[in-house]
Design a protein around this motif. Sequence first.
Motif, short mmCIF file in Angstrom:
data_model
loop_
_atom_site.label_atom_id
_atom_site.label_comp_id
_atom_site.label_asym_id
_atom_site.label_seq_id
_atom_site.Cartn_x
_atom_site.Cartn_y
_atom_site.Cartn_z
N PRO A 63 0.82 -1.24 0.00
CA PRO A 63 0.00 0.00 0.00
C PRO A 63 0.84 1.27 0.00
O PRO A 63 0.69 2.13 0.87
CB PRO A 63 -0.80 -0.15 1.30
N GLN A 64 1.71 1.41 -1.00
CA GLN A 64 2.52 2.61 -1.06
C GLN A 64 2.99 2.86 -2.49
O GLN A 64 3.07 1.94 -3.31
CB GLN A 64 3.74 2.49 -0.14
N LEU A 65 3.29 4.12 -2.78
CA LEU A 65 3.88 4.53 -4.05
C LEU A 65 5.00 5.51 -3.74
O LEU A 65 4.87 6.35 -2.85
CB LEU A 65 2.84 5.20 -4.96
N GLU A 66 6.10 5.43 -4.50
CA GLU A 66 7.23 6.33 -4.31
C GLU A 66 6.99 7.58 -5.15
O GLU A 66 6.78 7.50 -6.36
CB GLU A 66 8.52 5.63 -4.75
N ALA A 67 7.03 8.74 -4.51
CA ALA A 67 6.71 10.00 -5.17
C ALA A 67 7.97 10.78 -5.49
O ALA A 67 8.75 11.12 -4.60
CB ALA A 67 5.80 10.84 -4.28
N THR A 68 8.19 11.03 -6.78
CA THR A 68 9.27 11.91 -7.25
C THR A 68 8.68 12.76 -8.37
O THR A 68 7.47 12.80 -8.57
CB THR A 68 10.48 11.10 -7.75
N PHE A 69 9.54 13.45 -9.13
CA PHE A 69 9.08 14.26 -10.24
C PHE A 69 9.81 13.85 -11.51
O PHE A 69 10.91 13.30 -11.46
CB PHE A 69 9.32 15.74 -9.96
N GLY A 70 9.19 14.09 -12.66
CA GLY A 70 9.84 13.78 -13.92
C GLY A 70 9.00 14.21 -15.10
O GLY A 70 7.85 14.64 -14.95
N GLY A 71 9.56 14.04 -16.26
CA GLY A 71 8.90 14.44 -17.50
C GLY A 71 9.97 14.75 -18.54
O GLY A 71 11.01 15.31 -18.20
N GLY A 72 9.72 14.37 -19.77
CA GLY A 72 10.76 14.40 -20.79
C GLY A 72 11.55 15.69 -20.89
O GLY A 72 12.78 15.69 -20.89
N GLU A 73 10.87 16.81 -20.92
CA GLU A 73 11.55 18.08 -21.15
C GLU A 73 12.28 18.55 -19.89
O GLU A 73 13.37 19.12 -19.96
CB GLU A 73 10.54 19.13 -21.61
N ALA A 74 11.68 18.29 -18.72
CA ALA A 74 12.36 18.61 -17.46
C ALA A 74 13.59 17.74 -17.29
O ALA A 74 14.64 18.21 -16.82
CB ALA A 74 11.40 18.41 -16.28
N ASN A 75 13.49 16.48 -17.69
CA ASN A 75 14.64 15.58 -17.60
C ASN A 75 15.82 16.11 -18.42
O ASN A 75 16.98 16.01 -18.01
CB ASN A 75 14.27 14.19 -18.11
N VAL A 76 15.52 16.66 -19.59
CA VAL A 76 16.57 17.22 -20.45
C VAL A 76 17.23 18.42 -19.77
O VAL A 76 18.46 18.54 -19.75
CB VAL A 76 15.99 17.62 -21.83
N ALA A 77 16.43 19.30 -19.19
CA ALA A 77 16.99 20.49 -18.53
C ALA A 77 17.89 20.10 -17.37
O ALA A 77 18.97 20.67 -17.18
CB ALA A 77 15.85 21.39 -18.05
N VAL A 78 17.48 19.10 -16.58
CA VAL A 78 18.29 18.65 -15.45
C VAL A 78 19.64 18.11 -15.93
O VAL A 78 20.69 18.44 -15.36
CB VAL A 78 17.53 17.59 -14.63
N SER A 79 19.63 17.28 -16.96
CA SER A 79 20.88 16.72 -17.47
C SER A 79 21.81 17.81 -17.97
O SER A 79 23.01 17.80 -17.69
CB SER A 79 20.61 15.72 -18.60
#
Length: 342
Positions: free
Chosen positions: A26-42
């Motif tokens: 009964p759990q889910l791991e919460a983070t953030f992501g998304g294709g364009e944001a992933n590019v900016a982070v890299s």
Amino acid sequence: MTDFISFGEIMLRLKSPAHERFFQSPQLEATFGGGEANVAVSLANYGLDAGFVSALPKNDIGEAALRELRGFGVDTSRVIRRGERMGIYFLETGSNQRPSKVIYDRANSSICDAGPGDFNWPAILTGAKWFHITGITPALSQSAADLSLEACKAAKRQGLTVSCDFNYRGKLWKYGKSAPEVMRELVKYVDVGIANEEDCQKCLDIHVDVDVGSGELDTKKYEALTNKVLEAFPDMAIIAVTLRESRSADRNGWSACLRDGKGFHLSKQYEITDIVDRVGGGDSFASGLIAGLNLYEDRQQSLEFAVAASCLKHTIQGDFNRVSLSEVKSLMGGDASGRVQR
């Protein structure tokens, strides 16, 4: 001013623990992501001046997403605050012969409901040299598709290099337009195209008989595919295509090819076993290619940088490719032993 601008949606990522099925526990791991944001982070991780443009609700979840991006050194000053919710995606990580699954919950998100006129593109793009977008945002809604086209046209008018990861997402194209109807118009304004074979087929309606189900790829067919793309879009300077030999959910062969006006390039291949997280692998290639094209004059070197960066992403949990410039260069140079560094 920011050199590299990436535009799209950052989402809340809710993942089942380890390789569990959805709600096996009964759990889910919460983070953030998304294709364009992933590019900016890299790009920021490689020491480049990167900014992310999007729309987010003015609530605690939106604030947390922005704090996460700023923690990597990404400029979020151009993000507008509007709407009531941010998009969500649920991830179940596969193993061996069981594939991973993604379920989207993105309807009526802030970026989905945004449209032309909501962003001041001349001001946003002033001083920048590169604009990145994907085929995901145009798939969300007609207004998001119109906004994406507006952004690309503005970037071209201001002399930026425009890159687009075609990123076909069949679960998103639901508002009455087919992907080729939208993407073939948008790609007219793209200088650097990034894709896999399905993206070329489903987004651009450009076909070559490529069998990805066998786990082995015929690179000659990718030579033909990339040639067809540049013939169809003569203003595109570069098309890069990832070559994933999917032997199972845990083991992939990974390489890529690139074609420009001077010829065809094929990268070295990595055999990736015991994959930790392949979500974001394509985004890590896209950001690696953008970085590589700006770090190296030689196209082969640019391609090798992108493939090495993406190879490393498969070892990292989460959407973001948390690797440095020196780590990518080390793998690119042949240090693939994985030995402990003391």
